[in-house]
Design a protein around this motif. Sequence first.
Motif, PDB file in Angstrom:
ATOM      1  N   PRO A   1     -21.041 -22.696  -8.441  1.00 51.43           N
ATOM      2  CA  PRO A   1     -19.574 -21.905  -8.514  1.00 51.43           C
ATOM      3  C   PRO A   1     -19.556 -20.852  -9.929  1.00 51.43           C
ATOM      4  O   PRO A   1     -18.955 -19.861  -9.692  1.00 51.43           O
ATOM      5  N   TRP A   2     -20.315 -21.438 -10.963  1.00 52.02           N
ATOM      6  CA  TRP A   2     -20.109 -20.998 -12.059  1.00 52.02           C
ATOM      7  C   TRP A   2     -21.084 -19.503 -12.083  1.00 52.02           C
ATOM      8  O   TRP A   2     -20.586 -18.431 -12.403  1.00 52.02           O
ATOM      9  N   LEU A   3     -22.156 -19.565 -11.349  1.00 49.13           N
ATOM     10  CA  LEU A   3     -23.072 -18.267 -11.088  1.00 49.13           C
ATOM     11  C   LEU A   3     -22.316 -17.383 -10.456  1.00 49.13           C
ATOM     12  O   LEU A   3     -22.075 -15.889 -10.798  1.00 49.13           O
ATOM     13  N   VAL A   4     -21.735 -17.742  -9.198  1.00 45.20           N
ATOM     14  CA  VAL A   4     -20.893 -16.821  -8.349  1.00 45.20           C
ATOM     15  C   VAL A   4     -19.897 -16.214  -9.294  1.00 45.20           C
ATOM     16  O   VAL A   4     -19.679 -14.807  -9.150  1.00 45.20           O
ATOM     17  N   ASP A   5     -19.155 -16.854  -9.869  1.00 47.07           N
ATOM     18  CA  ASP A   5     -18.016 -16.437 -10.590  1.00 47.07           C
ATOM     19  C   ASP A   5     -18.483 -15.289 -11.626  1.00 47.07           C
ATOM     20  O   ASP A   5     -18.134 -14.319 -11.714  1.00 47.07           O
ATOM     21  N   ALA A   6     -19.540 -15.727 -12.338  1.00 50.06           N
ATOM     22  CA  ALA A   6     -20.146 -15.022 -13.585  1.00 50.06           C
ATOM     23  C   ALA A   6     -20.656 -13.665 -12.994  1.00 50.06           C
ATOM     24  O   ALA A   6     -20.596 -12.547 -13.259  1.00 50.06           O
ATOM     25  N   VAL A   7     -21.371 -13.632 -11.536  1.00 44.25           N
ATOM     26  CA  VAL A   7     -21.852 -12.457 -11.134  1.00 44.25           C
ATOM     27  C   VAL A   7     -20.836 -11.476 -10.423  1.00 44.25           C
ATOM     28  O   VAL A   7     -20.899 -10.472 -10.809  1.00 44.25           O
ATOM     29  N   VAL A   8     -19.888 -12.427  -9.817  1.00 40.75           N
ATOM     30  CA  VAL A   8     -19.027 -11.526  -9.181  1.00 40.75           C
ATOM     31  C   VAL A   8     -18.059 -10.674 -10.082  1.00 40.75           C
ATOM     32  O   VAL A   8     -17.844  -9.669  -9.848  1.00 40.75           O
TER      33      VAL A   8
END
Lengths: 749, 173, 227
Positions: A384-391
């Motif tokens: 979730p953190w990665l998706v958040d950060a990338v998005v």
Amino acid sequence: MTGRSLRRWIFELGLGARMSVAGGRAGWARLALIAAGTGVGVALLLCLAILPSALEASGARETARTEAIDSEREIARGDGTMLIGIATTTFGDDSIHGRMLQPEGSRPPVPPGVATLPKPGEMLVSPALQRLIERNPVLAQRWDARIVGTIGDEGLTGPADLAFYLGTDTLDEETGFRIDAFGHRSEDAGVDPFMVLLTAVGMVVLLTPVVVFMASAVRFGGEARDRRLAALRLVGSDAAMTRRIAAGETLAGAVLGLLVGAVLAVGAVLLAHRYGTGALSFFLADMRPVPVLVALIAVGVPAVAILVTLSAMRRVVVEPLGVVRLSHTVRRRLWWRLIMPVGGILLLWPLTGGLGDSPGSGTIEFQAATGVALLLIGLALLLPWLVDAVVHRLGGGGVAWELAVRRLQLDSGTAVRAVSGIAVSVAGVIAIQGLVSGIETQISSPGASSSAQSWHQILPKTELPVTTWTGALRETPGIQNVETVRLARATREGVETIVRIGGCKALVTYAVLPACTDGDAFTVNVASTGVFDIAGGGQWTAPASTRDVTAIDQLVDYGPMLLITPAAAADKFPPGETRYTVTLDRSRPDALEQLRNAAARLDPQALVIDPDNTAVADVLRTMRQSLLIGTIAMLALIGASLVINMAEQMRERRRVMAVLVAFGTRRRTLSGSVLLQAAVPVLLGMTLAIGFGSGLAALLMAAVEAPITVDWFGIGTTSGMAALVVLGTTAAALPTLLRLTRPGNLRSE
Amino acid sequence: MSVSFALLGLLENGPRHGYDLKRTYDDTFGRDRSLHYGQVYSTMARLLKNGLVEVESEPGDGPDRKRYAITHAGITDVAEWIGRPEKPEPYLQSTLYTKVVLALLTGRDANEVLDAQRAEHLRLMRELTRRKNDGDLADELICDHALFHLEADLRWLELTAARLDRLAARVRP
Amino acid sequence: MTDQPLLVADSLRLNFGETKALDDASLHIWPGEIVALMGPSGSGKSTLLHCLAGILQPESGRVSYDGRDLTAMSDSERSALRRGEFGFVFQFGQLVPELTCVENVALPLRLSGAGRREAHRTATDWLERLEVGDVGAKRPGQVSGGQGQRVAVARALVSRPRVVFADEPTGALDSLNGELVMKLFIAAARDTGAAVVLVTHEARVAAYSDREAVVRDGRVREQEYAR
Ligand SMILES: Nc1ncnc2c1ncn2[C@@H]1O[C@H](COP(=O)(O)OP(=O)(O)O)[C@@H](O)[C@H]1O
Ligand SMILES: [Mg+2]
């Protein structure tokens, strides 16, 4: 806690539970989804809780019917002894447990499930074998005996167990074992630590997605629920109250899920009883879940459900208005998400030095399994953190892209939760695939493929004249070449060597021969010059042309070996045990069974070695396949939850969709945004999963001391499956999309 | 003004005696302002003089023996009056009400009456809106006052339109 | 003034089950005029608007736009027409919640293929014109109802449509905000020469029109052309 506040607690939990069903059709649908989702998870957990006791029970049955052979103790012939021969055979791919029984007195031991021992020429069969024989006339011809009865359940490992007892009077002390009891007291040989590690990791890989899936299942319909609760929060319920109401709501679903899971598990048990084969065939009475595990599930699942709900409630509790107005989101923090994966790596790192050969200590396996679990769960947390950060760094692109990215920026949680299940499965599968192929490369020789000449070997137990065997084999339909290999022993400078004497066609089944004519000789793992002392007298000098070659199949450790053609042997070796090598007519599908029949009729104890069937590789293949099947099932489940999430999201947004269509937005653009909305998290999830999986595989390969390789095949297949999930999800969501973009949805109410 | 048209309109469905006319008027429009006999007779006298009604005398004598009937000119006048939207101004409900009821009584389209009035109201509202948007704050405030009143009238028109069926059932039992 | 109506509905009929939503409804819209569709709730105003805009297909009757028969077009042709020639303002729930306001306004341009930067520049101009230049970077959830509706008006006009369809554009607003939205909306529409079909039940909103048509039980009573 005072009685009053307890009453309030109960009231609020009850209010939540009521709210879950009072929401009309939507409420019920949500409850049903949660119950179905947790139900599937609970059923899987229950099955896993049943498996150990079922395996143990069938293992106990296996032990009870296994003859008590004790190599330390010489049993004297007596009134209570019997000679037995091992007549286990194979039909197709199914192994058939078989024993020849020859009582030596009036009080012979009787195997469980047998009332009276079969007389010579008679046999007892298990019901499953009886059915198999009735369906397959070829199998009926394997034994020269009449079926006089069936073996009772006590003597079988499961309803699908294939077993028989053959009465005989042909055994002697050479060809049979003397026993005075059934019931094998095993001094646990200790299981291969590789296998334990594999099993432990496999369990974790299968279990973690189940947990992740259940965690996302309890959040089905969460957005609508959040908004409802936020409204409650706005009208004055305090944070704790809101949490308890939410918990009550989830509890209703989780408890229902337990019931559903129990029902599903009972169904699975019945199915396993009815259709289970091989090692997975169990008697109903044996399939009792381990009580501790059941208790753990019954308490743990609702507890996890509530924990998940409470953590999900953070947003509502912190800023109810933001939820109602869909304005902005809580940014995710990184640091605590790193704790688990780092812990996992710390646990796994010491193992990279190698497992050693200390089996059964348990701590290492536990350490490995915990490490793997921590890494995988950590992956689910990091995603979730990665998706958040990338998005949040994405931008630009077409309208479909913009819609998808903005949607994910506003709320990536829903999509990511489903995807984290995929990611965990995929990482696990890549790790296991890597580990398995690592082990495979370790145990199979590079030249192994040349053994695929489909030579079948027959190892007789009873001594019969060579011509009897060759004659019978030549007459058997489907058998083409019959070659004989005579065994002898020789020593050279203290090294004992097996000698195989046979034609070139027979010798190629043992080693990679560059060229071979009668008169040649070859050595494996032994010097190719000099004089050998033949066991039983005499000497044999290796001819100058003798060459050193490599054995074909390192799975079976041949040790030093002399391969000699008859002309080179020059009758120096005494007559000894003879083996037969045949090739089969591939155009006859029953050729292999005919061969087995011919061998069994001459000597039920003769061993027929099928080159396609190598035990260890087989176990690994089975393991890999069951993992793959498990993963596909998981992916299907996760795909289903993705579809549900997406449909739910679209339903909530139907007016916006309808407005977009009114503006002339192409349906292609809308479907494109739906696709991208599913694809972006899946892509990120896959990337993370492949990274984690490959890293994990590398750690595990180091642990089993296999060369570290990247499993491109595993990566390819799992990525392909993930892509299929995305496409399937989108395809399944499209009807909803089309339905929702009908102009009727423009109406305000 | 509207009383004379109302009385005239009531005659469209057939000749009536003076007291009969007063009673019907009171029932249909009177509510809290019933007519005096004198008012009826003086109005009738005026209408007679203008040729909008005529008198059919019956045998016997006394004023009560006179029956009034509407003339062609009278019918034309009533139609013209009903069809003509009123100049939008405050407190014109009673006139509009009279018109609607008469339209219903005489089988004319009452919706048309209301629509015509709505159009007239809107015409004025448009003008006020334009003036408001072009003018200064004072204009705006003054125009808004008028607009809100007109809007109230229009709401009344709309409600009446929605309730025409019930009204028709009541005035034409 | 042109002598051809821009948009014509001719004897439209449409039923929803038992409900006759449109029952022989006809209407003419001339270029650049602002027509209020009035009538009680449930009378078929929105349905008529949707038919005129090619969102709904009538069961019988014809809608023609600029001489072209809308009812004979395919769905994608009508979509293209809506993208290029029409604009829309609805009562609520119409801004895409996850896009910022300026992205919402830029959307019609981008749907018609305009580049992102250029679309955003035009969108920003329009936001300023509707006096909401400061909310461009916010999401719809973060702005007030009146601001949101002005963003919606900007979005409807940004592609310089020839017809704007507005269904109760002030329905969810208080009178002050409603007046402001209408004033800016109509001024902008007159500037761009767009015709407006304005569904409303509020007389003060209808007063911004050039003429009104009353819908009752699925029929239209069209006022004489008043100009
Ligand atoms: N999608 C639909 N399904 C069923 N009935 C509908 C639908 N759309 C409109 N109607 C019905 O058609 C009639 C006209 O609706 P509508 O055009 O929305 O009225 P208005 O906008 O004037 O309030 C109403 O009775 C409404 O209930
Ligand atoms: Mg409507």
